[in-house]
Design a protein around this motif. Structure first.
Motif, PDB file in Angstrom:
ATOM      1  N   SER A  48       0.408  -1.292  -0.312  1.00 19.66           N
ATOM      2  CA  SER A  48       0.056  -0.150   0.204  1.00 19.66           C
ATOM      3  C   SER A  48       1.324   1.032   0.012  1.00 19.66           C
ATOM      4  N   LEU A  49       1.416   1.014   1.073  1.00 17.39           N
ATOM      5  CA  LEU A  49       2.722   2.305   0.603  1.00 17.39           C
ATOM      6  C   LEU A  49       3.542   2.857  -0.722  1.00 17.39           C
ATOM      7  N   ILE A  50       3.643   1.254  -1.846  1.00 20.45           N
ATOM      8  CA  ILE A  50       4.470   1.213  -2.811  1.00 20.45           C
ATOM      9  C   ILE A  50       3.168   2.546  -4.195  1.00 20.45           C
ATOM     10  N   GLY A  51       1.578   1.184  -3.215  1.00 18.69           N
ATOM     11  CA  GLY A  51       0.439   1.204  -4.717  1.00 18.69           C
ATOM     12  C   GLY A  51       0.402   2.805  -4.368  1.00 18.69           C
ATOM     13  N   THR A  52      -0.207   3.389  -3.270  1.00 19.63           N
ATOM     14  CA  THR A  52      -0.479   4.705  -2.806  1.00 19.63           C
ATOM     15  C   THR A  52      -0.334   5.894  -4.264  1.00 19.63           C
ATOM     16  N   PRO A  53       1.017   6.305  -4.102  1.00 21.91           N
ATOM     17  CA  PRO A  53       1.326   6.967  -4.772  1.00 21.91           C
ATOM     18  C   PRO A  53       1.375   6.894  -6.593  1.00 21.91           C
ATOM     19  N   LEU A  54       1.717   5.125  -6.364  1.00 20.91           N
ATOM     20  CA  LEU A  54       1.552   4.861  -7.968  1.00 20.91           C
ATOM     21  C   LEU A  54      -0.098   5.336  -8.176  1.00 20.91           C
ATOM     22  N   ALA A  55      -0.435   4.646  -7.433  1.00 20.72           N
ATOM     23  CA  ALA A  55      -2.600   4.729  -8.215  1.00 20.72           C
ATOM     24  C   ALA A  55      -2.852   6.205  -8.201  1.00 20.72           C
ATOM     25  N   TRP A  56      -2.857   7.361  -7.460  1.00 15.24           N
ATOM     26  CA  TRP A  56      -2.733   8.462  -7.292  1.00 15.24           C
ATOM     27  C   TRP A  56      -2.128   9.192  -8.956  1.00 15.24           C
ATOM     28  N   GLY A  57      -1.196   9.272  -8.911  1.00 14.83           N
ATOM     29  CA  GLY A  57       0.420   9.161 -10.095  1.00 14.83           C
ATOM     30  C   GLY A  57      -0.165   9.229 -11.064  1.00 14.83           C
ATOM     31  N   LEU A  58      -0.880   8.162 -11.529  1.00 17.65           N
ATOM     32  CA  LEU A  58      -1.987   7.894 -12.810  1.00 17.65           C
ATOM     33  C   LEU A  58      -3.022   7.786 -12.071  1.00 17.65           C
ATOM     34  N   VAL A  89      -4.029  19.855 -13.508  1.00 14.16           N
ATOM     35  CA  VAL A  89      -3.261  20.725 -12.879  1.00 14.16           C
ATOM     36  C   VAL A  89      -2.641  20.035 -11.230  1.00 14.16           C
ATOM     37  N   TRP A  90      -2.629  19.455 -10.779  1.00 15.05           N
ATOM     38  CA  TRP A  90      -1.229  18.132 -10.307  1.00 15.05           C
ATOM     39  C   TRP A  90      -0.393  17.351 -11.262  1.00 15.05           C
ATOM     40  N   MET A  91      -0.309  17.941 -12.278  1.00 17.65           N
ATOM     41  CA  MET A  91       0.731  17.332 -13.130  1.00 17.65           C
ATOM     42  C   MET A  91       2.105  16.915 -12.343  1.00 17.65           C
ATOM     43  N   PRO A  92       3.145  18.205 -11.517  1.00 17.13           N
ATOM     44  CA  PRO A  92       3.544  17.957 -11.171  1.00 17.13           C
ATOM     45  C   PRO A  92       4.269  17.059  -9.468  1.00 17.13           C
ATOM     46  N   ALA A  93       3.320  17.756  -9.332  1.00 20.31           N
ATOM     47  CA  ALA A  93       2.684  16.670  -7.873  1.00 20.31           C
ATOM     48  C   ALA A  93       2.535  15.094  -8.219  1.00 20.31           C
ATOM     49  N   ARG A  94       2.383  14.935  -9.689  1.00 21.25           N
ATOM     50  CA  ARG A  94       1.804  12.991 -10.394  1.00 21.25           C
ATOM     51  C   ARG A  94       3.017  12.230 -10.419  1.00 21.25           C
ATOM     52  N   ILE A  95       3.826  13.281 -11.260  1.00 23.02           N
ATOM     53  CA  ILE A  95       4.920  12.717 -12.165  1.00 23.02           C
ATOM     54  C   ILE A  95       5.854  12.825 -10.576  1.00 23.02           C
ATOM     55  N   ALA A  96       6.117  13.137  -9.852  1.00 27.45           N
ATOM     56  CA  ALA A  96       6.977  13.087  -8.454  1.00 27.45           C
ATOM     57  C   ALA A  96       6.166  11.732  -7.960  1.00 27.45           C
ATOM     58  N   ALA A  97       5.273  11.349  -7.384  1.00 22.25           N
ATOM     59  CA  ALA A  97       4.553  10.878  -7.335  1.00 22.25           C
ATOM     60  C   ALA A  97       5.385   8.230  -7.718  1.00 22.25           C
ATOM     61  N   VAL A  98       4.591   8.948  -8.771  1.00 23.72           N
ATOM     62  CA  VAL A  98       5.324   7.981  -9.492  1.00 23.72           C
ATOM     63  C   VAL A  98       6.485   7.594  -9.400  1.00 23.72           C
ATOM     64  N   THR A  99       7.212   8.323  -9.884  1.00 19.38           N
ATOM     65  CA  THR A  99       8.654   8.333  -9.464  1.00 19.38           C
ATOM     66  C   THR A  99       8.931   7.618  -8.339  1.00 19.38           C
ATOM     67  N   GLY A 100       8.187   8.681  -7.014  1.00 25.34           N
ATOM     68  CA  GLY A 100       8.687   7.821  -5.457  1.00 25.34           C
ATOM     69  C   GLY A 100       7.995   6.198  -5.373  1.00 25.34           C
ATOM     70  N   ALA A 101       7.203   6.170  -6.014  1.00 21.20           N
ATOM     71  CA  ALA A 101       6.699   4.903  -6.014  1.00 21.20           C
ATOM     72  C   ALA A 101       7.504   3.437  -6.507  1.00 21.20           C
ATOM     73  N   VAL A 102       8.673   4.137  -8.012  1.00 19.63           N
ATOM     74  CA  VAL A 102       9.210   3.438  -8.550  1.00 19.63           C
ATOM     75  C   VAL A 102      10.273   2.908  -7.542  1.00 19.63           C
ATOM     76  N   LEU A 103      10.647   4.562  -7.557  1.00 18.95           N
ATOM     77  CA  LEU A 103      12.179   4.125  -6.766  1.00 18.95           C
ATOM     78  C   LEU A 103      11.986   3.518  -5.806  1.00 18.95           C
TER      79      LEU A 103
END
Lengths: 321, 112
Positions: A48-58, A89-103
């Motif tokens: 869920s720690l990985i999935g939350t930012p990934l799901a929100w970012g995408l 409007v959330w584009m930068p945050a979403r990119i950061a979230a997906v990157t963070g989840a993958v990392l």
């Protein structure tokens, strides 16, 4: 909506759930069941720690990962992903979230691999030294092929899991200072650790802690799992050995350890709480159950906990898919 | 004799009889009918493991233990007792896990 639920799950499993489970007294009546629950908490927590930012970012690509991930990959390959995100409007945050989840995912896998590799090499090196320095026990009563005796006065016992045969290592001091029955209880305890592969459980929670050391509950989980492995090995030893023999053996090695370290009670990160103001020492659950045996939890309750654990592991998958 | 057993015999010899030995002396002291090349192989393996040192310079080379058996045993013990950072989890040490404070408390409860 499912992202919000997943985030709630991530927060719950990162903090309150491990804290409550660590305080639970019932675990001493069902250590094996509690072990399954700890594994479920860690696994579902990580997912869920990985999935939350990934799901929100995408999010812009679909409501669920099952939908948004293929859509995102398709958009990546045909280059339309920037257009899709630009409307958001959330584009930068979403990119950061997906990157963070993958990392984070990569970091977890890599830490596990590094910890496992270091464990195997250090154990191999330690074992080579044991084979050079220690001898099989002279006493016929101790099983000789997988036991080694180190020539040292400090009473101590440990086990050395290995790919080609595991070893139980005893010190000469342990054999000299303990009765034969006490030594045999110790050996049974160590054998149980090896047979039940407790080293793998410890490895998993060790690397989980090393990877996410900023999360204090990973240290809680590591300590709790270590204590559960002790309870399980105690139980296995008690099937064929006397309770008093085992307790006396543990006490003697514990006392000697303080002398050997020369730092009695001052060692940071000890598994045992320090002395209280009134001079008493709060005993760990392991000793409560050794000194004051309680009947195991009923099968119904244990099954209920197992089902809960399985549900917990399935929850992030259901929420994501 | 397996290579591991040979290493052990050679280390026992170097530990029990200090003072550098040539490979020939090692072979002569060891039981069995060993070739000097075998002894040299074992010695260089032990050297790679950091257990044996070879004094440089003139031939034949002489070999001795880097540190005593006792020092190595204490080193192992420190690893086991966790004085060496990060080793405890690696070794999956078990019977311990109880500190001296708690050990004393349990002993009181047992009425010793």
């Amino acid at each position: 909506m499912s992202v919000l639920l997943l985030a709630t799950l991530a927060v719950a499993l990162a903090w309150p759930v491990p804290v409550l489970l660590d305080r639970a007294r019932w675990v001493r009546r069902a250590p094996g069941t509690a072990m399954v629950l700890w594994q479920a908490v860690a696994l579902a927590g990580g997912l869920s720690l990985i999935g939350t930012p990934l799901a929100w970012g995408l999010g812009p690509f679909g409501d669920h990962l099952g939908e948004s991930l293929p859509a995102f990959v398709a958009a990546l390959s045909d280059g339309t992903w920037v257009d899709r995100l630009e409307e958001d409007v959330w584009m930068p945050a979403r990119i950061a979230a997906v990157t963070g989840a993958v990392l984070l995912a990569g970091h977890l896998v890599l830490t596990l691999a590094v910890t496992a590799w270091r464990t195997v090499t250090q154990r191999r090196r330690h074992r080579q030294m044991v084979e050079l320095l220690a001898t099989p026990p002279a006493e016929r009563t101790v099983e000789q092929a997988h036991t080694r005796v180190l020539p040292h006065d400090v009473p101590l016992a440990y086990c050395l899991p290995g790919l080609n045969g595991s070893l139980t290592v005893l010190s000469q001091g342990l054999i000299d200072q303990l009765s034969e029955r006490e030594v045999n209880a110790v050996v049974a305890h160590e054998r149980a650790h090896l047979r039940q592969r407790h080293d793998l459980l410890r490895l998993a929670f060790e690397s989980w802690h090393r990877a996410v050391a900023w999360l204090p509950t990973t240290a809680t989980a590591r300590r709790a799992v270590a204590q559960l492995t002790e309870m399980l090995a105690d139980d296995a030893a008690l099937k064929s050995h006397d309770r008093t023999d085992l307790v006396r053996a543990i006490v003697l090695t514990g006392e000697a350890e303080g002398v050997a370290r020369g730092t009695a009670g001052t060692d940071a990160g000890r598994t045992v709480p320090n002395v209280q103001e009134d001079g008493s020492v709060p005993l760990t659950l392991r000793f409560y159950r050794l000194l004051d045996p309680v009947p195991p939890l009923s099968l119904t309750v244990r099954l209920g906990v197992i089902v809960t654990a399985l549900g917990l592991m399935a929850l992030p998958v259901v929420l994501l898919a | 004799m397996a290579l591991g057993d040979l290493e052990r015999s050679v280390m026992d010899l170097l530990w029990d009889r200090p003072g550098p030995h040539t490979a020939n002396e090692v072979r002569d002291t060891l039981a069995g009918d060993l070739a000097v090349t075998t002894v040299l192989t074992v010695l260089s393996r032990l050297e790679k493991k950091g257990l044996v040192q070879r004094d440089g310079g003139r031939r034949p080379h002489r070999y001795g233990a880097v540190s005593s058996r006792e020092d190595h045993t204490v080193g192992l013990l420190n690893e086991v007792l966790g004085s060496v950072p990060d080793r405890q989890a690696v070794l999956a040490r078990f019977l311990g896990g109880i500190g001296p404070d708690e050990a004393a408390a349990v002993r009181r409860l047992l009425g010793d």
